[in-house]
Design a protein around this motif. Structure first.
Motif, PDB file in Angstrom:
ATOM      1  N   ARG A 172       5.012   9.786  -2.637  1.00  0.00           N
ATOM      2  CA  ARG A 172       4.646   8.674  -1.761  1.00  0.00           C
ATOM      3  C   ARG A 172       4.599   7.350  -2.495  1.00  0.00           C
ATOM      4  NH1 ARG A 172       3.438  10.119   3.371  1.00  0.00           N
ATOM      5  NH2 ARG A 172       3.177  12.324   3.686  1.00  0.00           N
ATOM      6  N   GLY A 173       5.545   7.163  -3.407  1.00  0.00           N
ATOM      7  CA  GLY A 173       5.673   5.874  -4.051  1.00  0.00           C
ATOM      8  C   GLY A 173       4.815   5.662  -5.284  1.00  0.00           C
ATOM      9  N   PHE A 174       4.059   6.689  -5.695  1.00  0.00           N
ATOM     10  CA  PHE A 174       3.237   6.540  -6.902  1.00  0.00           C
ATOM     11  C   PHE A 174       3.554   7.664  -7.891  1.00  0.00           C
ATOM     12  CE2 PHE A 174       0.904   4.334  -3.572  1.00  0.00           C
ATOM     13  CZ  PHE A 174       0.675   3.109  -4.188  1.00  0.00           C
TER      14      PHE A 174
ATOM     15  N   ARG B 269      13.616   5.042   3.143  1.00  0.00           N
ATOM     16  CA  ARG B 269      14.791   5.916   3.194  1.00  0.00           C
ATOM     17  C   ARG B 269      14.472   7.321   2.702  1.00  0.00           C
ATOM     18  NH1 ARG B 269      17.457   1.047   1.918  1.00  0.00           N
ATOM     19  NH2 ARG B 269      18.964   0.537   3.544  1.00  0.00           N
TER      20      ARG B 269
ATOM     21  N   ASN C 144      15.556  -3.376  -5.452  1.00  0.00           N
ATOM     22  CA  ASN C 144      14.100  -3.336  -5.519  1.00  0.00           C
ATOM     23  C   ASN C 144      13.683  -1.946  -5.976  1.00  0.00           C
ATOM     24  OD1 ASN C 144      13.924  -1.544  -3.257  1.00  0.00           O
ATOM     25  ND2 ASN C 144      14.122  -3.298  -1.874  1.00  0.00           N
ATOM     26  N   ARG C 145      12.391  -1.671  -5.957  1.00  0.00           N
ATOM     27  CA  ARG C 145      11.927  -0.406  -6.529  1.00  0.00           C
ATOM     28  C   ARG C 145      12.497   0.817  -5.804  1.00  0.00           C
ATOM     29  NH1 ARG C 145       6.264   0.919  -6.822  1.00  0.00           N
ATOM     30  NH2 ARG C 145       6.988   3.003  -6.438  1.00  0.00           N
ATOM     31  N   ASN C 146      12.834   0.659  -4.536  1.00  0.00           N
ATOM     32  CA  ASN C 146      13.382   1.787  -3.793  1.00  0.00           C
ATOM     33  C   ASN C 146      14.902   1.830  -3.815  1.00  0.00           C
ATOM     34  OD1 ASN C 146      10.851   2.787  -3.049  1.00  0.00           O
ATOM     35  ND2 ASN C 146      10.713   1.247  -1.431  1.00  0.00           N
TER      36      ASN C 146
ATOM     37  N   LYS D 210       0.823  -1.218   0.000  1.00  0.00           N
ATOM     38  CA  LYS D 210       0.000   0.000   0.000  1.00  0.00           C
ATOM     39  C   LYS D 210       0.856   1.267   0.000  1.00  0.00           C
ATOM     40  CE  LYS D 210      -4.062  -2.043   0.299  1.00  0.00           C
ATOM     41  NZ  LYS D 210      -4.014  -3.077   1.310  1.00  0.00           N
TER      42      LYS D 210
ATOM     43  N   TYR E  52       7.153  10.313   7.130  1.00  0.00           N
ATOM     44  CA  TYR E  52       7.088   8.999   6.494  1.00  0.00           C
ATOM     45  C   TYR E  52       5.647   8.697   6.082  1.00  0.00           C
ATOM     46  CZ  TYR E  52       5.472   7.650  11.122  1.00  0.00           C
ATOM     47  OH  TYR E  52       4.768   7.593  12.291  1.00  0.00           O
ATOM     48  N   ASP E  53       5.518   7.709   5.225  1.00  0.00           N
ATOM     49  CA  ASP E  53       4.208   7.449   4.639  1.00  0.00           C
ATOM     50  C   ASP E  53       3.491   6.310   5.354  1.00  0.00           C
ATOM     51  OD1 ASP E  53       2.067   7.569   2.976  1.00  0.00           O
ATOM     52  OD2 ASP E  53       2.999   6.388   1.383  1.00  0.00           O
TER      53      ASP E  53
ATOM     54  N   PRO F  76       4.385   2.037  -1.144  1.00  0.00           N
ATOM     55  CA  PRO F  76       5.578   1.436  -1.759  1.00  0.00           C
ATOM     56  C   PRO F  76       6.895   2.131  -1.434  1.00  0.00           C
ATOM     57  CG  PRO F  76       4.093   2.348  -3.433  1.00  0.00           C
ATOM     58  CD  PRO F  76       3.455   2.616  -2.107  1.00  0.00           C
ATOM     59  N   THR F  77       6.875   3.211  -0.664  1.00  0.00           N
ATOM     60  CA  THR F  77       8.165   3.774  -0.263  1.00  0.00           C
ATOM     61  C   THR F  77       8.815   2.890   0.805  1.00  0.00           C
ATOM     62  OG1 THR F  77       6.993   5.193   1.291  1.00  0.00           O
ATOM     63  CG2 THR F  77       7.649   6.188  -0.782  1.00  0.00           C
ATOM     64  N   TRP F  78       8.036   2.000   1.387  1.00  0.00           N
ATOM     65  CA  TRP F  78       8.584   1.035   2.350  1.00  0.00           C
ATOM     66  C   TRP F  78       9.027  -0.222   1.615  1.00  0.00           C
ATOM     67  CZ3 TRP F  78       9.238   1.891   7.541  1.00  0.00           C
ATOM     68  CH2 TRP F  78       8.570   2.997   8.097  1.00  0.00           C
ATOM     69  N   SER F  79      10.139  -0.796   2.030  1.00  0.00           N
ATOM     70  CA  SER F  79      10.500  -2.113   1.497  1.00  0.00           C
ATOM     71  C   SER F  79      11.080  -2.991   2.592  1.00  0.00           C
ATOM     72  CB  SER F  79      11.486  -2.047   0.328  1.00  0.00           C
ATOM     73  OG  SER F  79      12.022  -0.792   0.137  1.00  0.00           O
TER      74      SER F  79
END
Lengths: 314, 337
Positions: free
Chosen positions: B276-278, A76, B84-86, A48, A301-302, A50-53
């Motif tokens: 935010r990742g999108f 990060r 990975n993507r990050n 949900k 952070y998200d 995606p900045t987290w891995s």
């Protein structure tokens, strides 16, 4: 490090070694997570937000009860535009409630302000469900990093080499840009954006997630963990936030101590259930990160997601 | 097309480095246990990702996984597939010297030129079209003072210099450039690209916009199939930069590739950025660069000049970090007592 803290760590380490990890769910009863629930909740967070891995960390520090490629979660380069310490000064000055302006000029009522002189009681551990939107502020602090103080003396050494270095680049295509030069009225008035690496590990003893902070100054140089405490709500700095060894990464990092996490999460879950919302265990980390935002309010952070927290009664 | 447009010089925001504490820990142990006084260059891996916040740029990050595993260590997957993507893997090289004098004596211009040559060779051979991360190859020089636990280091992000420089015909947020349907479709396509583990760490790509406003993303190696759609083609890259008026550094060598291999003088590029990742079409930029570099750019033997040493707080100086607090065994023993 305080002696009691060390004794406790030794005790905790021993208990962790000799006891098995939680396998039975006690999410609603105690606000804690089993290992598999932690992994499920982590998978949900990664998908949900995606900045987290997931990461595997140091091979020597790997925990056998977690999958090798899912040892801990990390996001990060999270911005922290102002110091939590200075935000609170504003709150305190304003008393119970203050109106915060954000960029869109719609006001947010912050209820986190405290009347002066009132001791915070246990209830304050429970964050309100509204998101706390911090607007821009003129409050600026000058911060030293690893390079402050002692390190300065090493730097002039380099200057003598400067002219010898054949690194002379005149290139019209290079943007002459640094954070420092960009908005530089004078040294004191620079808004120094820090960035953070925020990681979440599983604490086997407390059976809850645990948050770790690694701070960087505006030129992305490592911050002393002590300076990280400026970005922690002052109620928590040095009490619930301590500086310890990271379970998966080298070095000392600031961490929100998990001793009360289970109890607070239980309260949050109870509140949700009293509102008729059935909490799902794979959403644990969203609730958890929302709760963490009361400890580290300015680290952006998200943790947003579309999900109903129930009708919030404010 | 934009001939009458007196464009300004296209300026790129330099890449910024960020080194995780774990990198220095591993380098120290590698030096003590394995390398000894061997000064041979070491292949390392850096990681970067598109900008994901409107106020901060992303960095080229080194982690402990950036270094090769030590001998005898359980070999966990440490190759490029570990990204990975990050954290999209980028190849780099490390020159770690034994003395501070050795560090300062390194011929920096020469080292930078060597790396730029590799980039140029990868462009000319077509390798960069198959593995686009090769375009962002980087260089690190360091001296690890293991008595004081301090590390002197300097990054370079080699960029081929177009002379005369490229000019900018146009640059605006992607959402202003595209129609609503196109922007929507491009967001969907980008999010899919970023979500799939096969493409999430592929930092350069081609975007075609169909007449039905549908955006499709393709690999650089699919150029031949796309080249006839040239009027609606965007050259996309993961942009670590957050600035609204400048593309980030990785575009430089990409323009070099497009110009020298595909012979385009007017290049429409997409600075892909996220929030935010999108995919965020308001932060992402679309621009048009005009190139008028000389014919030599078509010749493989001609290696263009290069720039790219990172500045330290605006100055041309190496950086230094001291980690004695977390690494010095004596200090650790005292704090543990």
């Amino acid at each position: 490090m305080v002696l009691t803290q060390k004794l406790h760590e030794a005790f905790k380490g021993t208990v962790e070694r000799i006891t098995g990890h939680r396998t039975v769910s006690a999410f609603k009863e105690k606000g804690v997570l089993s290992v598999t629930e932690f992994v499920d909740a982590g998978d949900n967070l990664v998908s949900k937000c995606p900045t987290w891995s997931w990461e595997s960390g140091e091979p020597s520090k790997r925990k056998p009860y977690l999958p090798p490629d899912k040892q801990f979660l990390i996001t990060r380069n999270v911005p922290c535009l102002r110091r939590a310490a200075s935000v609170e000064e504003e709150y305190d000055a304003a008393g119970e409630e203050i109106l915060l302006e954000n960029e869109d000029n719609d006001g947010w009522l912050a209820t986190h302000g405290k009347p002066k002189g009132t001791k915070c009681d246990l209830e304050d551990d429970l964050p309100s469900m509204e998101s706390l939107d911090v607007g821009k502020s003129q409050t600026i602090q000058s911060i030293s990093s690893y390079f402050g103080g002692g390190m300065e003396e090493d730097i002039p050494d380099m200057a003598e080499y400067e002219e010898q270095d054949n690194v002379i680049e005149t290139d019209p295509g290079t943007l002459q840009y640094t954070y420092l030069v960009a908005h530089e009225p004078d040294e004191e008035n620079i808004l120094r954006t820090r960035t953070y690496d925020v990681s979440i590990t599983y604490d086997k003893y407390y059976q809850t997630p645990r948050v770790w902070l690694t701070g960087y100054d505006e030129s992305r140089m490592l911050l002393e963990p002590e300076l990280v405490l400026e970005d922690v709500s002052q109620d928590h700095a040095r009490k619930t936030v301590t500086i310890e060894d990271h379970p998966h990464l080298p070095g000392k990092h600031a961490s929100v101590h998990p001793c009360r996490h289970g109890a607070v999460m239980k309260k949050i879950i109870d509140v949700l259930m009293s509102r008729g919302v059935e909490p799902e265990v794979d959403k644990y980390l969203f609730l958890f990160l929302k709760f963490m935002a009361s400890v580290i309010p300015t680290i952006e952070y998200d943790y947003t997601m579309d999900f109903d927290l129930g009708s919030s009664s404010t | 097309m934009a001939e009458g447009c007196s464009g300004s010089i296209l300026q790129f925001a330099p890449f910024q480095s960020s080194v995780d504490e774990g990198f220095w820990h591993r380098l120290s142990s590698l030096k003590l246990n394995q390398l000894g006084i061997d000064e041979s260059p070491i292949s390392i891996t850096g990681f970067y990702a598109p900008c994901t916040h409107p106020q901060v740029s992303n960095h080229l990050t080194l982690l402990s996984e950036s270094l090769p595993p030590e001998e005898g260590e359980q070999s966990f997957v440490r190759d490029r597939s570990h990204s990975n993507r990050n954290r999209c893997a980028v190849p780099g090289i490390l020159y770690n010297t034994n003395t501070i004098e050795g560090f300062h004596a390194l011929d920096k211009q020469c080292l930078l030129r060597e790396e730029a040559k590799k980039i140029w060779a990868d462009i000319q051979s077509g390798a960069a079209e198959k593995d686009s991360a090769l375009l962002s190859r980087f260089l690190l020089i360091s001296f690890a003072d293991l008595k004081k636990w301090s590390f002197h280091y300097w990054f370079a992000f080699p960029a081929l210099v177009l002379d005369p420089p490229a000019t900018l015909a146009d640059l605006k947020p992607a959402s202003d450039f595209l129609s609503l349907e196109e922007a929507e479709s491009l967001s969907v396509a980008c999010n899919e690209w970023r979500k799939s583990s096969a493409t999430a760490d592929v930092p350069y790509f081609l975007v075609t916009l169909g007449s039905n406003s549908r955006a499709t993303i393709k690999h650089l190696s699919d150029w031949e199939a796309c080249r006839h759609d040239i009027h609606k083609l965007l050259f996309g890259f993961y942009d670590p930069c957050h600035l609204p008026n400048n593309p980030g550094w990785p575009l430089r060598n990409f323009l070099g590739l497009i110009y020298s291999r595909w012979n385009l003088k007017s290049i429409r590029f997409l600075c892909y950025r996220e929030n935010r990742g999108f995919a965020d079409m308001g932060l992402s930029l679309i621009g048009e660069a005009l190139i008028s570099a000389p014919q030599e750019w078509r010749y493989e033997q001609h290696v263009p000049s290069s720039v790219g040493w990172e500045l330290n707080r605006g100055k041309r100086l190496p950086r230094c970090i001291t980690l004695s607090k977390s690494m010095d065994p004596i200090r650790l023993a005292v704090s543990a007592a």
